[in-house]
Write a protein that holds these residues in place. Structure first.
Motif, PDB file in Angstrom:
ATOM      1  N   UNK A  35     -13.357   3.827   9.360  1.00 46.43           N
ATOM      2  CA  UNK A  35     -13.284   4.638   8.138  1.00 46.43           C
ATOM      3  C   UNK A  35     -12.029   4.263   7.348  1.00 46.43           C
ATOM      4  N   UNK A  36     -12.192   3.946   6.082  1.00 49.52           N
ATOM      5  CA  UNK A  36     -11.065   3.468   5.267  1.00 49.52           C
ATOM      6  C   UNK A  36      -9.950   4.509   5.122  1.00 49.52           C
ATOM      7  N   UNK A  37     -10.278   5.785   5.278  1.00 54.50           N
ATOM      8  CA  UNK A  37      -9.264   6.829   5.090  1.00 54.50           C
ATOM      9  C   UNK A  37      -8.595   7.249   6.408  1.00 54.50           C
ATOM     10  N   UNK A  38      -8.955   6.593   7.513  1.00 54.52           N
ATOM     11  CA  UNK A  38      -8.465   6.986   8.839  1.00 54.52           C
ATOM     12  C   UNK A  38      -7.490   5.931   9.385  1.00 54.52           C
ATOM     13  N   UNK A  39      -6.200   6.199   9.179  1.00 54.42           N
ATOM     14  CA  UNK A  39      -5.173   5.221   9.587  1.00 54.42           C
ATOM     15  C   UNK A  39      -5.209   4.872  11.061  1.00 54.42           C
ATOM     16  N   UNK A  40      -5.419   5.886  11.900  1.00 54.18           N
ATOM     17  CA  UNK A  40      -5.409   5.645  13.353  1.00 54.18           C
ATOM     18  C   UNK A  40      -6.573   4.731  13.739  1.00 54.18           C
ATOM     19  N   UNK A  41      -7.722   4.944  13.099  1.00 54.23           N
ATOM     20  CA  UNK A  41      -8.895   4.107  13.392  1.00 54.23           C
ATOM     21  C   UNK A  41      -8.651   2.671  12.929  1.00 54.23           C
ATOM     22  N   UNK A  42      -7.993   2.519  11.782  1.00 56.79           N
ATOM     23  CA  UNK A  42      -7.717   1.174  11.267  1.00 56.79           C
ATOM     24  C   UNK A  42      -6.751   0.435  12.198  1.00 56.79           C
ATOM     25  N   UNK A  43      -5.791   1.194  12.733  1.00 61.34           N
ATOM     26  CA  UNK A  43      -4.855   0.578  13.683  1.00 61.34           C
ATOM     27  C   UNK A  43      -5.608  -0.003  14.887  1.00 61.34           C
ATOM     28  N   UNK A  44      -6.678   0.690  15.304  1.00 62.50           N
ATOM     29  CA  UNK A  44      -7.477   0.197  16.444  1.00 62.50           C
ATOM     30  C   UNK A  44      -8.117  -1.163  16.138  1.00 62.50           C
ATOM     31  N   UNK A  45      -8.480  -1.393  14.872  1.00 63.12           N
ATOM     32  CA  UNK A  45      -9.049  -2.699  14.497  1.00 63.12           C
ATOM     33  C   UNK A  45      -8.018  -3.800  14.732  1.00 63.12           C
ATOM     34  N   UNK A  46      -6.798  -3.582  14.224  1.00 57.59           N
ATOM     35  CA  UNK A  46      -5.744  -4.597  14.368  1.00 57.59           C
ATOM     36  C   UNK A  46      -5.455  -4.867  15.847  1.00 57.59           C
ATOM     37  N   UNK A  47      -5.448  -3.785  16.666  1.00 57.05           N
ATOM     38  CA  UNK A  47      -5.184  -3.957  18.091  1.00 57.05           C
ATOM     39  C   UNK A  47      -6.309  -4.721  18.784  1.00 57.05           C
ATOM     40  N   UNK A  48      -7.545  -4.326  18.525  1.00 56.06           N
ATOM     41  CA  UNK A  48      -8.688  -4.946  19.218  1.00 56.06           C
ATOM     42  C   UNK A  48      -8.769  -6.438  18.918  1.00 56.06           C
ATOM     43  N   UNK A  49      -8.502  -6.802  17.675  1.00 55.43           N
ATOM     44  CA  UNK A  49      -8.615  -8.206  17.250  1.00 55.43           C
ATOM     45  C   UNK A  49      -7.358  -9.011  17.513  1.00 55.43           C
ATOM     46  N   UNK A  50      -6.258  -8.308  17.858  1.00 57.80           N
ATOM     47  CA  UNK A  50      -4.932  -8.928  17.922  1.00 57.80           C
ATOM     48  C   UNK A  50      -4.643  -9.602  16.582  1.00 57.80           C
ATOM     49  N   UNK A  51      -4.894  -8.823  15.524  1.00 57.69           N
ATOM     50  CA  UNK A  51      -4.748  -9.353  14.168  1.00 57.69           C
ATOM     51  C   UNK A  51      -3.341  -9.098  13.655  1.00 57.69           C
TER      52      UNK A  51
END
Ligand code: TXA
Ligand code: MG
Length: 316
Positions: A35-51
């Motif tokens: 969800x674009x408005x959910x900072x914590x969820x977006x952080x999970x993307x960066x962590x999962x991808x090691x981006x």
């Protein structure tokens, strides 16, 4: 974490609504959404991808009207591109609304916006109830996933859910087009060809990634991309082939001794070559191929994006 596999867009969207990450198919490649408005969820993307955190995400919308939920202004050029290529394989970069968390945009004051054409993607995004930010659903630096199994290979146990669809139709990522500059600037070649963009706005040009100013516009272009573990050799002619053992070939024309390669794929068109490339790279890694010979193609139409991916994969 066990990654849930589902074909049901309702079930997948429910995870997004609860602040989790979900991989989903589009016509270009699979994306990893939040969800674009959910900072914590977006952080999970960066962590999962090691981006790397300096690499911004693309906002995916289900309706043209939703572009203005993420962009603060849609100028004349952007309006024309949206009319011509939404839904489709085009991402337009626009000034962002300040309500969008900075982490989604990696601190930039712009945001890339795309409306996929894929019916399952479209349904899924609608059910999420908000725009979905999503990079490609691979570990950073690896080839983008064109099948759900490739997502699983990279991210099983690291993300909440995979929405399973068929293999993607285009197989290369969207064209990223900066519309905040005087002349529209292609930051990444992709599914919509330069010539098609120039038919809409003739001054559209390719960014010169080697120049000092323009690489800063697309942070992602600085990072290593699309690369299999094997070494890539670009060849125009089959007499450039020097090894067959632990080697592979992909291209439009079969070289002599094709059968001596560990793996090979002859494609009937540039479109098929583009669609198969990332899957082939992954198959080569699985077969422990050391050298992949890739035949070069003419840089017109989708050939522009294909050659850009091949060059980037070859540079190590
Ligand atoms: O086809 C695609 O574009 C897929 C599907 C899932 O939509 N997405 C994708 O996202 O390939 P990603 O994050 O793997 O690549 C997006 C590229 C990156 O190189 C990033 O730096 C660039 O687009 N980008 C994203 N937002 C940008 C912005 N605001 N300004 C400049 N470049 C941006
Ligand atoms: Mg990517």
């Amino acid at each position: 974490m066990r990654t849930v596999l589902t074909k049901d867009p309702r079930k997948a969207a429910e995870f997004i609504r609860r602040g989790e990450t979900v991989a989903f198919p589009t016509e270009t490649v699979y994306g990893l959404g939040a969800n674009i408005f959910d900072e914590a969820a977006i952080r999970k993307i960066f962590e999962a991808k090691q981006r790397p955190s300096d690499n911004p995400l693309i906002a995916h919308v289900a309706r043209v009207e939703d572009v203005s939920a993420v962009a603060s202004e849609v100028n004349e050029a952007a309006r024309k591109f949206i009319e011509a290529f939404f839904p489709g394989a085009l991402t337009v970069v626009l000034r962002r609304r300040f309500e969008i968390p900075a982490i989604a945009a990696a601190g930039l004051d712009t945001i890339g916006v795309r409306m996929p054409r894929h019916p399952l993607a479209n349904e899924f995004i609608k059910l999420c109830g908000a725009p979905v930010v999503a990079p490609s659903a691979n570990i950073s630096g690896r080839p983008s996933p064109t099948e759900w199994r490739a997502v699983y290979e990279d991210l099983n146990g690291r993300i909440t859910c995979i929405l399973q669809g068929a293999a993607t139709e285009i197989g290369l990522e969207s064209t990223v087009l900066d519309c905040t500059t005087d002349a529209p600037l292609v930051l990444r070649a992709g599914g919509v060809a330069l010539e098609a963009l120039q038919e809409i706005v003739p001054t559209t040009r390719l960014a010169n990634i080697a120049s000092t100013d323009e690489p800063a516009r697309s942070p992602g272009m600085r990072h290593r991309h699309y690369a299999p573990r094997a070494r890539i050799r670009l060849i125009e002619n089959s007499n450039e082939i020097t090894a067959y053992e632990r080697a592979a070939f992909i291209g439009l024309h079969a070289p002599q001794d094709l059968k001596r390669f560990a793996l090979h794929q002859i494609c009937v068109s540039v479109e098929e070559y583009a669609r198969e490339l990332f899957r082939f790279f992954r198959a080569c890694d699985a077969a422990q191929v050391e050298t992949i010979y890739c035949e070069t193609v003419s840089e017109t139409g989708l050939g522009g994006a294909l050659m850009e991916r091949l060059r980037r994969a070859a540079e190590k």
